[in-house]
Design an enzyme around this catalytic site. Structure first.
Site, PDB file in Angstrom:
ATOM      1  N   THR A 267       7.426 -40.763  14.112  1.00  0.00           N
ATOM      2  CA  THR A 267       6.153 -41.135  13.479  1.00  0.00           C
ATOM      3  C   THR A 267       6.421 -41.421  12.012  1.00  0.00           C
ATOM      4  O   THR A 267       7.462 -41.058  11.478  1.00  0.00           O
ATOM      5  CB  THR A 267       5.125 -39.977  13.514  1.00  0.00           C
ATOM      6  OG1 THR A 267       5.587 -38.929  12.646  1.00  0.00           O
ATOM      7  CG2 THR A 267       4.931 -39.445  14.913  1.00  0.00           C
ATOM      8  N   ASP A 268       5.472 -42.042  11.348  1.00  0.00           N
ATOM      9  CA  ASP A 268       5.538 -42.034   9.892  1.00  0.00           C
ATOM     10  C   ASP A 268       4.990 -40.673   9.436  1.00  0.00           C
ATOM     11  O   ASP A 268       4.515 -39.881  10.252  1.00  0.00           O
ATOM     12  CB  ASP A 268       4.741 -43.212   9.295  1.00  0.00           C
ATOM     13  CG  ASP A 268       5.214 -43.529   7.871  1.00  0.00           C
ATOM     14  OD1 ASP A 268       5.854 -42.653   7.243  1.00  0.00           O
ATOM     15  OD2 ASP A 268       4.957 -44.635   7.376  1.00  0.00           O
ATOM     16  N   TRP A 269       5.079 -40.408   8.163  1.00  0.00           N
ATOM     17  CA  TRP A 269       4.719 -39.104   7.597  1.00  0.00           C
ATOM     18  C   TRP A 269       3.300 -38.707   8.018  1.00  0.00           C
ATOM     19  O   TRP A 269       2.336 -39.336   7.587  1.00  0.00           O
ATOM     20  CB  TRP A 269       4.836 -39.203   6.074  1.00  0.00           C
ATOM     21  CG  TRP A 269       4.642 -37.932   5.329  1.00  0.00           C
ATOM     22  CD1 TRP A 269       3.452 -37.307   5.102  1.00  0.00           C
ATOM     23  CD2 TRP A 269       5.655 -37.133   4.702  1.00  0.00           C
ATOM     24  NE1 TRP A 269       3.654 -36.176   4.372  1.00  0.00           N
ATOM     25  CE2 TRP A 269       5.006 -36.035   4.102  1.00  0.00           C
ATOM     26  CE3 TRP A 269       7.045 -37.223   4.577  1.00  0.00           C
ATOM     27  CZ2 TRP A 269       5.683 -35.055   3.389  1.00  0.00           C
ATOM     28  CZ3 TRP A 269       7.722 -36.244   3.857  1.00  0.00           C
ATOM     29  CH2 TRP A 269       7.056 -35.180   3.282  1.00  0.00           C
ATOM     30  N   ASN A 270       3.197 -37.728   8.885  1.00  0.00           N
ATOM     31  CA  ASN A 270       1.910 -37.221   9.370  1.00  0.00           C
ATOM     32  C   ASN A 270       1.038 -38.294  10.029  1.00  0.00           C
ATOM     33  O   ASN A 270      -0.180 -38.150  10.099  1.00  0.00           O
ATOM     34  CB  ASN A 270       1.127 -36.542   8.218  1.00  0.00           C
ATOM     35  CG  ASN A 270      -0.106 -35.807   8.727  1.00  0.00           C
ATOM     36  OD1 ASN A 270      -0.091 -35.283   9.842  1.00  0.00           O
ATOM     37  ND2 ASN A 270      -1.171 -35.778   7.943  1.00  0.00           N
TER      38      ASN A 270
END
Ligand code: NOJ
Length: 728
Positions: A267-270
């Site tokens: 995923t991207d950050w969160n």
């Protein structure tokens, strides 16, 4: 019993060899390890955490599969030791970092690297960056960013290759190959459509149709994956109502089933957690369920996987077989990277700023600079007395641009430092930084100008003004920079403007106030020497715009490979100043344009001048009719008609005149850099398989449609006369 024939023996031997191929061997190791893992340990592998003291503890408990933002080799080894020596199964950690355009040695921004139109140079730069990063213990970078960006208000336009799918694909492929060659795994991102954020506002919504995705946004990802990209990152945005991180069609149907990707998805950050804010998940647990089931393997910093995944499996919301697949993808990468054999980094063998890397960075900065205007003031004669002014003339940190976490300002050579080697320099900064609005410095610079024979003004953007979350609604030079340029113009001395920025700014009025303009997307560590050599004529500019330059921000999005509309411009449209007072209520011109800024951009895609001039002639095809399996052979003469030896990027564009869906007015299909002596003519050519004219048509089939085409070979996307051919 029958005896084995020689043939059967050979076939068996071949089968045995295949059975023992490294791929199978890795798969066997993965299965073996997986069979020993508890569910908790499996989920631990799917968890990625950012640097901090708790990492050692998490690693020892087997609760983290990868870390990011830790670059000290000793700290990396400490976390690794905890994972390898203290955890039950001893699975090494995958250490990652955003090595976007260099690690210690900073190369020009990716947008600048795209302006080189030189994939071989980009590959070399990626390899050099990987060498530095790997020597510090980093094994995985979150690059290349392959987002097509057609709106320069979006700050992340700096991080990609601009607006064109073909250039983007070639640059992405070059970076992937470069990183791989030195043992750094790449991550193609952000899947998908992130660059099309509404209004250029970062993280915002996109509304791309499946056909647009397939024709424009997917190709670079597919090509980079085919070149061996090991991982892929999901994007923050939602497209047509579905956040990418929870989009099963994207992450499973397309990526795994259609493309056969066997790498790892992060995923991207969160971005898993953010599906709650999107209104797509009710809470973090629900978001976790959605993203894992969509096909995500690793969670960057939502903490959702480590917190809820075990429970979700027990509740029957996520199948353990899905977890197993995710962990397979993660372990496979760790084995491929040789982490089990060599988990540690040699703390005494860190490589940074070696001669070869600095030379590659300098060359990239030279080739990425785009000459937008030259009334003859450039090149400047060596030894000349010049006033160097402007907030970017001596700003070592700013010239590295965005995503230069590990570049060190003290190793950066500024233009001021480099120009002093070849010119008699008077320095007066004029403005302290790019947003500075004060006038006092401008007055001083104006006074100093009286002692100089020419003025070089360095303007642009501080690093913080572009990149992630740095969108702008006005693209004019910030602060009093335009005022500084016009004050210099008013001295009557020749004025050269050098722009260092993270995006194509709207510089039309500044162009009018200078004799020459060199445009550099933040050029990095070696920007100074590169620019000094370009200004003095040791090097000749050869960069070409990888993105359309607008007259005003209000024109965005504007890109060369648009479709025609039913009312394309005619060039005879009435502009604001020509509309009579109390004009009748009729439509003006009835075409697609702006009353105030007309139709066209300031500079088209692919544009860039040289100190010399080039002419294209005798453009011919080997046929006028091609079958679908044919190869179009284009020949042309390219002449250097000026006084300098120089390099020109010749570009081949095509147009499919009628389609079952409308087609772009031009599409880049080939390009090449040609270096010619002054006065020289070369006979050159391109080959283009007809199969590369395919697109996703009205039936959503990828196919070449029969009919008439036009083809151009020219020095930019707006020049040239087309030759015609048909596909039958
Ligand atoms: C968020 C960015 O969108 C992404 O590109 C980057 O790789 C990660 N943060 C990690 O820093």
């Amino acid at each position: 019993m029958r005896t084995m024939t020689k043939h059967t023996a050979l076939v068996l031997a071949a089968m045995l060899a295949l059975a023992c191929s490294p791929k199978d061997e890795i798969d066997r190791k993965v299965e073996d390890l997986l069979s020993k893992m508890t569910l908790h340990e499996k989920i631990g592998q799917m968890n990625q955490l950012s640097g901090g003291e708790w990492l050692v503890e998490s690693a020892a408990k087997g609760e983290v599969g990868s870390i990011l933002n830790c670059v000290d080799p000793a700290e990396i080894n400490a976390v690794q030791r905890a994972a390898v020596e203290d955890s039950r199964l001893g699975i090494p950690i995958l250490v990652s970092r955003d090595v976007i355009h260099g690690f210690r040695t900073i190369f020009p921004l990716p947008l600048g690297q795209a302006a080189t139109f030189d994939p071989a140079l980009v590959e070399k730069g990626a390899a050099a960056s990987a060498r530095e990063a790997v020597s510090s213990g980093i094994k995985w970078t979150f690059s290349p960013m392959l987002d097509i960006a057609r709106d320069p208000r979006w700050g992340r336009v700096a991080e990609g290759s601009g607006e064109d799918p073909y250039l983007d694909a070639l640059m992405g492929e070059a970076m992937v190959k470069g990183y791989r060659s030195e043992g750094l795994a790449s991550c193609v991102k952000h899947f998908v459509g992130y660059g099309a954020a509404e209004g250029g506002r970062d993280y915002n919504t996109t509304g791309l149709t499946e056909r647009m995705l397939r024709n424009v946004y997917f190709p670079a990802f597919k090509r980079a994956i085919d070149a061996g990209a090991e991982t892929l990152m999901t994007s923050f945005n939602e497209n047509d109502g579905i956040p990418s991180t929870g989009n099963r069609w994207l992450l499973t149907d397309i990526l795994r089933n259609e493309w056969g990707f066997d790498g790892m998805v992060v995923t991207d950050w969160n971005s898993s957690g953010e599906m709650v804010a999107h209104g797509f998940a009710s809470d973090l647990k629900h978001a976790t369920e959605i993203s894992v089931n969509a096909g995500v393997d690793m969670d960057m910093m939502s903490y959702g996987y480590i917190s809820f995944l075990e429970e979700l499996v027990k509740d029957g919301k996520v199948k353990e077989s899905r977890i197993d697949d995710a962990v397979r993808n993660i372990l496979r990468l760790k084995f491929r990277l040789g982490l089990f054999e060599n988990p540690y980094v040699d703390e005494n063998a860190v490589i940074a700023y070696d001669g070869e890397t600095l030379a590659a960075a300098r060359q990239a900065a030279v080739e990425s600079a785009i000459l937008l205007k030259n009334d003859g003031v450039l090149p400047l004669a060596k030894g000349m007395k010049i006033l160097v002014t402007g907030p970017l003339a001596d700003a070592p940190y700013e010239q590295m641009g965005t995503w230069a976490f590990d570049g060190e300002a003290e190793h950066t050579v500024t233009p001021l430092a480099a120009l002093k080697e070849s010119f008699n320099v008077i320095y007066e900064p004029g403005l302290a930084y790019s947003r500075d609005n004060s006038m006092a410095g401008i007055v001083k610079a104006r006074q100093a100008a009286s002692r100089a024979d020419a003025i070089v003004v360095f303007v642009g953007e501080e690093a913080i003004l572009s990149g992630e979350a740095h969108s702008l609604s006005s693209l004019d030079l910030q602060g009093a920079q335009s005022g500084l340029i016009s004050a210099m113009k008013s001295t009557g001395k020749p004025v050269v403007v050098v722009v260092m920025a993270g995006r194509p700014l709207t510089i039309e009025r500044d162009l009018a106030n200078c004799g020459a303009m060199l445009y550099c997307f933040h050029p990095g560590t070696m920007g100074g020497p590169a620019i000094a050599d370009l200004l003095s004529g040791v090097e000749v500019p050869s960069g070409k715009t990888p993105i359309t330059f607008l007259r005003t921000a209000g024109q965005a999005p504007m890109y060369y490979n648009h479709t025609n509309s039913g009312r394309p411009n005619t060039g005879t449209e009435t502009l604001l100043e020509d509309i009579p007072i109390a004009a009748g209520q009729t439509s003006l011109g009835c075409t697609s344009y702006y009353l105030d800024s007309g139709y066209g951009p300031l500079f088209p895609f692919g544009y860039g001048l040289s100190y010399t001039t080039f002419e294209y002639s005798n453009i011919s095809l080997d046929s006028t009719r091609y079958g679908k399996d044919g190869i179009i052979k284009v020949e042309f003469d390219l002449s250097n008609t000026g006084k300098y030896d120089a390099t020109e990027t010749a570009q081949l564009y095509v147009r499919d005149l009628v389609g079952s869906v409308t087609r772009p007015v031009k599409e880049l299909k080939r390009f090449g850099r040609f270096t010619l002596k002054a006065g020289e003519t070369v006979h050159a050519g391109f080959e283009l398989p007809v199969s590369e004219l395919a697109f996703w048509n009205s039936e959503m089939e990828y196919t070449v449609e029969e009919g008439a085409f036009q083809l151009w070979v020219a020095g930019n996307s707006a020049d040239g006369t087309p030759v015609e051919f048909t596909v039958e």
